[in-house]
Design a protein around this motif. Sequence first.
Motif, PDB file in Angstrom:
ATOM      1  N   LYS A   1      -8.379   0.630  -0.525  1.00 11.70           N
ATOM      2  CA  LYS A   1      -7.135   0.139  -1.130  1.00 11.70           C
ATOM      3  C   LYS A   1      -6.261  -0.546  -0.076  1.00 11.70           C
ATOM      4  O   LYS A   1      -5.676  -1.601  -0.335  1.00 11.70           O
ATOM      5  CB  LYS A   1      -6.368   1.297  -1.761  1.00 11.70           C
ATOM      6  CG  LYS A   1      -7.036   1.923  -2.967  1.00 11.70           C
ATOM      7  CD  LYS A   1      -6.236   3.126  -3.470  1.00 11.70           C
ATOM      8  CE  LYS A   1      -6.912   3.793  -4.644  1.00 11.70           C
ATOM      9  NZ  LYS A   1      -6.167   4.994  -5.115  1.00 11.70           N
ATOM     10  N   LEU A   2      -6.170   0.076   1.079  1.00 10.13           N
ATOM     11  CA  LEU A   2      -5.357  -0.479   2.163  1.00 10.13           C
ATOM     12  C   LEU A   2      -5.841  -1.859   2.568  1.00 10.13           C
ATOM     13  O   LEU A   2      -5.039  -2.763   2.832  1.00 10.13           O
ATOM     14  CB  LEU A   2      -5.399   0.467   3.371  1.00 10.13           C
ATOM     15  CG  LEU A   2      -4.851  -0.045   4.701  1.00 10.13           C
ATOM     16  CD1 LEU A   2      -3.369  -0.381   4.570  1.00 10.13           C
ATOM     17  CD2 LEU A   2      -5.087   0.972   5.798  1.00 10.13           C
TER      18      LEU A   2
ATOM     19  N   VAL B   1       1.356  -4.791   3.793  1.00  6.23           N
ATOM     20  CA  VAL B   1       0.249  -5.027   4.719  1.00  6.23           C
ATOM     21  C   VAL B   1      -0.437  -6.337   4.346  1.00  6.23           C
ATOM     22  O   VAL B   1      -0.280  -6.824   3.225  1.00  6.23           O
ATOM     23  CB  VAL B   1      -0.771  -3.869   4.666  1.00  6.23           C
ATOM     24  CG1 VAL B   1      -0.128  -2.565   5.117  1.00  6.23           C
ATOM     25  CG2 VAL B   1      -1.373  -3.727   3.271  1.00  6.23           C
ATOM     26  N   PRO B   2      -1.217  -6.926   5.260  1.00  2.97           N
ATOM     27  CA  PRO B   2      -1.905  -8.176   4.927  1.00  2.97           C
ATOM     28  C   PRO B   2      -2.870  -8.003   3.758  1.00  2.97           C
ATOM     29  O   PRO B   2      -3.581  -6.987   3.680  1.00  2.97           O
ATOM     30  CB  PRO B   2      -2.666  -8.512   6.220  1.00  2.97           C
ATOM     31  CG  PRO B   2      -1.969  -7.760   7.295  1.00  2.97           C
ATOM     32  CD  PRO B   2      -1.458  -6.516   6.653  1.00  2.97           C
ATOM     33  N   ALA B   3      -2.888  -8.978   2.874  1.00  2.00           N
ATOM     34  CA  ALA B   3      -3.821  -8.927   1.754  1.00  2.00           C
ATOM     35  C   ALA B   3      -5.250  -9.180   2.223  1.00  2.00           C
ATOM     36  O   ALA B   3      -6.212  -8.737   1.587  1.00  2.00           O
ATOM     37  CB  ALA B   3      -3.428  -9.952   0.697  1.00  2.00           C
ATOM     38  N   ASP B   4      -5.386  -9.871   3.338  1.00  2.00           N
ATOM     39  CA  ASP B   4      -6.703 -10.184   3.900  1.00  2.00           C
ATOM     40  C   ASP B   4      -6.625 -10.049   5.415  1.00  2.00           C
ATOM     41  O   ASP B   4      -6.605 -11.041   6.145  1.00  2.00           O
ATOM     42  CB  ASP B   4      -7.111 -11.609   3.503  1.00  2.00           C
ATOM     43  CG  ASP B   4      -8.514 -11.963   3.967  1.00  2.00           C
ATOM     44  OD1 ASP B   4      -9.305 -11.033   4.234  1.00  2.00           O
ATOM     45  OD2 ASP B   4      -8.813 -13.170   4.081  1.00  2.00           O
ATOM     46  N   PRO B   5      -6.565  -8.814   5.921  1.00  2.00           N
ATOM     47  CA  PRO B   5      -6.386  -8.619   7.364  1.00  2.00           C
ATOM     48  C   PRO B   5      -7.528  -9.210   8.179  1.00  2.00           C
ATOM     49  O   PRO B   5      -8.695  -9.090   7.798  1.00  2.00           O
ATOM     50  CB  PRO B   5      -6.323  -7.094   7.501  1.00  2.00           C
ATOM     51  CG  PRO B   5      -6.998  -6.569   6.281  1.00  2.00           C
ATOM     52  CD  PRO B   5      -6.715  -7.548   5.195  1.00  2.00           C
TER      53      PRO B   5
ATOM     54  N   TYR C   1       0.855  -1.191   0.000  1.00  6.72           N
ATOM     55  CA  TYR C   1       0.000   0.000   0.000  1.00  6.72           C
ATOM     56  C   TYR C   1       0.888   1.237   0.000  1.00  6.72           C
ATOM     57  O   TYR C   1       1.819   1.357   0.805  1.00  6.72           O
ATOM     58  CB  TYR C   1      -0.914   0.016   1.225  1.00  6.72           C
ATOM     59  CG  TYR C   1      -1.717   1.298   1.315  1.00  6.72           C
ATOM     60  CD1 TYR C   1      -2.735   1.550   0.406  1.00  6.72           C
ATOM     61  CD2 TYR C   1      -1.423   2.266   2.281  1.00  6.72           C
ATOM     62  CE1 TYR C   1      -3.451   2.738   0.446  1.00  6.72           C
ATOM     63  CE2 TYR C   1      -2.140   3.452   2.333  1.00  6.72           C
ATOM     64  CZ  TYR C   1      -3.157   3.674   1.411  1.00  6.72           C
ATOM     65  OH  TYR C   1      -3.856   4.859   1.459  1.00  6.72           O
ATOM     66  N   ASN C   2       0.589   2.161  -0.886  1.00  9.18           N
ATOM     67  CA  ASN C   2       1.371   3.402  -0.976  1.00  9.18           C
ATOM     68  C   ASN C   2       0.820   4.425   0.014  1.00  9.18           C
ATOM     69  O   ASN C   2      -0.075   5.212  -0.315  1.00  9.18           O
ATOM     70  CB  ASN C   2       1.331   3.952  -2.401  1.00  9.18           C
ATOM     71  CG  ASN C   2       2.076   3.068  -3.379  1.00  9.18           C
ATOM     72  OD1 ASN C   2       3.183   2.619  -3.077  1.00  9.18           O
ATOM     73  ND2 ASN C   2       1.485   2.811  -4.528  1.00  9.18           N
ATOM     74  N   SER C   3       1.342   4.389   1.201  1.00 10.44           N
ATOM     75  CA  SER C   3       0.871   5.256   2.272  1.00 10.44           C
ATOM     76  C   SER C   3       1.491   6.644   2.160  1.00 10.44           C
ATOM     77  O   SER C   3       2.340   6.902   1.303  1.00 10.44           O
ATOM     78  CB  SER C   3       1.225   4.653   3.630  1.00 10.44           C
ATOM     79  OG  SER C   3       2.612   4.787   3.892  1.00 10.44           O
ATOM     80  N   GLU C   4       1.076   7.533   3.059  1.00  7.22           N
ATOM     81  CA  GLU C   4       1.646   8.884   3.086  1.00  7.22           C
ATOM     82  C   GLU C   4       3.141   8.851   3.378  1.00  7.22           C
ATOM     83  O   GLU C   4       3.878   9.743   2.976  1.00  7.22           O
ATOM     84  CB  GLU C   4       0.937   9.725   4.157  1.00  7.22           C
ATOM     85  CG  GLU C   4      -0.509  10.038   3.835  1.00  7.22           C
ATOM     86  CD  GLU C   4      -1.173  10.867   4.923  1.00  7.22           C
ATOM     87  OE1 GLU C   4      -0.467  11.292   5.865  1.00  7.22           O
ATOM     88  OE2 GLU C   4      -2.389  11.099   4.849  1.00  7.22           O
TER      89      GLU C   4
END
Length: 306
Positions: A149-150, A49-53, A40-43
């Motif tokens: 997206k996250l 990050v997990p694909a399926d949190p 994930y392109n965060s700030e």
Amino acid sequence: MKKLLIPILFLLILLMSACNNDETNGTANENPKESTTITYNSEEGPIEVPADPKRVVVVSTYAGNVAALGVNLVGVDAWSKSNPQFDKYFADVEEVSEDNLEKIIELDPDLIIGLSTAKNLDKLKEIAPTVTFTYGKVDYLTQHLEIGKLLNKEKEAQEWIDDFKKRAQTAGEEIKTKIGDDATVSVIENFDKQLYVFGDNWGRGTEIIYQEMKLAMPEKVKEMALKDGFYALSLEVLPEYAGDYIIFSKAGTQDNSFQETDVYKNIPAVKEDRVFEAVAEEFYFNDPISLDYQLAFFKENFLNSK
């Protein structure tokens, strides 16, 4: 002897070639294992990050966005826990704080979400992948899309956004037909003995009223609250900020005695019964759950107003 070796070497070469072909073909025919993470392109830059949190902790603000996308939460902030609209989502979810790291560790999260102003971010990042957002950096619908997206649910987030905009804008046309195109609306709140008026992007239903429905904002509110999102004012000047209609985000735990004063009672919207009181805890946020509730509230009150 040499004649015997040549056929044997040839057979060995054929066997080795066959084995290599089997291995290659086997690899090509097998379904590759799906990745358990996404980027994930965060700030702060790309983060895995997990694909399926499965165990998400939200330390501030965005719990409603996560719940609306059907992702399991194990911990949410106190403000979210106090929202009656979230009760059915968070009944079995623990209350957390960025100050209580031990509690968060106990919950064993696989993803942590919060505001960029949250405390102990470095320590939170040691517990699980942590993604933060700066409030107001993007508009409220883009914010929900980013959380989609996250959480690897961008499609679901976009579908809700498209549907909500249509519903809110249709409701806005109906309301303007009822109250008139030029009728102004103010959103106020009383907190800690201080009155506030809000712009168009600070929760309390302001995004719906001003951005989607295009209802008119009083000029004084535009002047003082539009830039920062809110403006603190005294009771004495409240009439200057009052629109033809007032949305009062009211917390029962606060001192609301100002409503008994002559200054308040003589505001035209008050005298004409055009003040719609909402439960403040249900109006703080601008996630899909809150927005759907707020939209229904506005339709009910405006369309049945005097």
